[in-house]
Enzyme design. Sequence first.
Site, PDB file in Angstrom:
ATOM      1  N   GLU A  33       0.816  -1.206   0.000  1.00 51.85           N
ATOM      2  CA  GLU A  33       0.000   0.000   0.000  1.00 51.85           C
ATOM      3  C   GLU A  33       0.855   1.263   0.000  1.00 51.85           C
ATOM      4  OE1 GLU A  33      -3.362   0.395  -0.152  1.00 51.85           O
ATOM      5  OE2 GLU A  33      -3.481  -1.747  -0.572  1.00 51.85           O
ATOM      6  N   LYS A  40      17.548   7.281  11.631  1.00 51.50           N
ATOM      7  CA  LYS A  40      17.450   7.562  13.068  1.00 51.50           C
ATOM      8  C   LYS A  40      18.304   8.781  13.410  1.00 51.50           C
ATOM      9  CE  LYS A  40      17.174   4.548  17.156  1.00 51.50           C
ATOM     10  NZ  LYS A  40      15.767   4.179  16.959  1.00 51.50           N
ATOM     11  N   LYS A 107       3.381  -8.567  20.911  1.00 52.40           N
ATOM     12  CA  LYS A 107       3.932  -8.102  22.183  1.00 52.40           C
ATOM     13  C   LYS A 107       2.802  -8.034  23.223  1.00 52.40           C
ATOM     14  CE  LYS A 107       7.878  -5.428  20.472  1.00 52.40           C
ATOM     15  NZ  LYS A 107       8.557  -4.103  20.499  1.00 52.40           N
ATOM     16  N   HIS A 115       9.326  -7.622  11.828  1.00 57.61           N
ATOM     17  CA  HIS A 115      10.553  -6.847  11.688  1.00 57.61           C
ATOM     18  C   HIS A 115      11.642  -7.692  11.024  1.00 57.61           C
ATOM     19  CE1 HIS A 115       9.544  -3.946  15.267  1.00 57.61           C
ATOM     20  NE2 HIS A 115       8.533  -4.117  14.429  1.00 57.61           N
ATOM     21  N   GLU A 134      16.586  -1.814   9.064  1.00 58.86           N
ATOM     22  CA  GLU A 134      15.429  -2.523   9.612  1.00 58.86           C
ATOM     23  C   GLU A 134      14.222  -2.251   8.725  1.00 58.86           C
ATOM     24  OE1 GLU A 134      13.510  -3.005  13.967  1.00 58.86           O
ATOM     25  OE2 GLU A 134      13.114  -1.061  13.031  1.00 58.86           O
ATOM     26  N   ALA A 146      -0.644   1.079  15.702  1.00 59.01           N
ATOM     27  CA  ALA A 146       0.681   1.479  16.176  1.00 59.01           C
ATOM     28  C   ALA A 146       0.806   3.001  16.250  1.00 59.01           C
ATOM     29  CB  ALA A 146       1.761   0.904  15.267  1.00 59.01           C
ATOM     30  N   GLU A 149      -1.115   4.092  19.350  1.00 56.39           N
ATOM     31  CA  GLU A 149      -0.377   3.691  20.556  1.00 56.39           C
ATOM     32  C   GLU A 149       0.789   4.640  20.806  1.00 56.39           C
ATOM     33  OE1 GLU A 149       2.622   1.495  22.988  1.00 56.39           O
ATOM     34  OE2 GLU A 149       2.809   2.230  20.911  1.00 56.39           O
ATOM     35  N   HIS A 150       1.471   5.036  19.730  1.00 60.14           N
ATOM     36  CA  HIS A 150       2.617   5.938  19.843  1.00 60.14           C
ATOM     37  C   HIS A 150       2.170   7.302  20.380  1.00 60.14           C
ATOM     38  CE1 HIS A 150       6.590   7.545  18.836  1.00 60.14           C
ATOM     39  NE2 HIS A 150       5.969   8.600  18.340  1.00 60.14           N
TER      40      HIS A 150
END
Length: 205
Positions: A33, A40, A107, A115, A134, A146, A149-150
């Site tokens: 999609e 980082k 989790k 991942h 990653e 997600a 949640e973040h």
Amino acid sequence: MPALYRLALNELQNKIDVIKTEWQIRDGFSPIEHIKSRIKDPKSIVQKMERKGYELSFENMEKYIHDIAGMRIVCAFVKDIYRLVDHLSIREDLRVLEIKDYIAHPKPNGYQSLHLIVAIPLILLEGTRWVKAEIQLRTLAMDFWASMEHILYYKFDKQLPSHVAEELREAAQAADELDQKMLRLRTEILQLSEDVNTGIKEHKS
């Protein structure tokens, strides 16, 4: 050093774009999609190395921090995620070093994703250098969960109230049920389409 990770992400992006195009031509649709990538930031890298107890050096950063270059690939269905992983695992121009399957084994907070730690070859003046990155693979429902949640995680200063954490787990279960239902619907639609096409061919013959 950051330039190498950016180049590696560009190489990875090109490979994924080719896969998308091939699947689109062959199957009439692409299971991917959308894609998002990032490098980082230095502060986060330093914090992660300190948290893991590694001495600060470029050598340790390259050896132990595998998510400096990151890519998120969002697919429509769980089946497409595993299909893409299988394909990446047999490519000669990319190495899959590690797989963490939080779809099969979510989790405790309900987080689901798959991942991969991969190595991408860069052809440099000094020779070929394999740079780690990653890849996170999620469905649309997993990605939405997600993201929420973040937002909540930082809104509550990383300490979610118990009732909020419980509702998040319930929402993760609902997202999983939605993924399964949509996959069943797609399977049924594809089967109906195949039956219609078979009927048309038989009628013409």
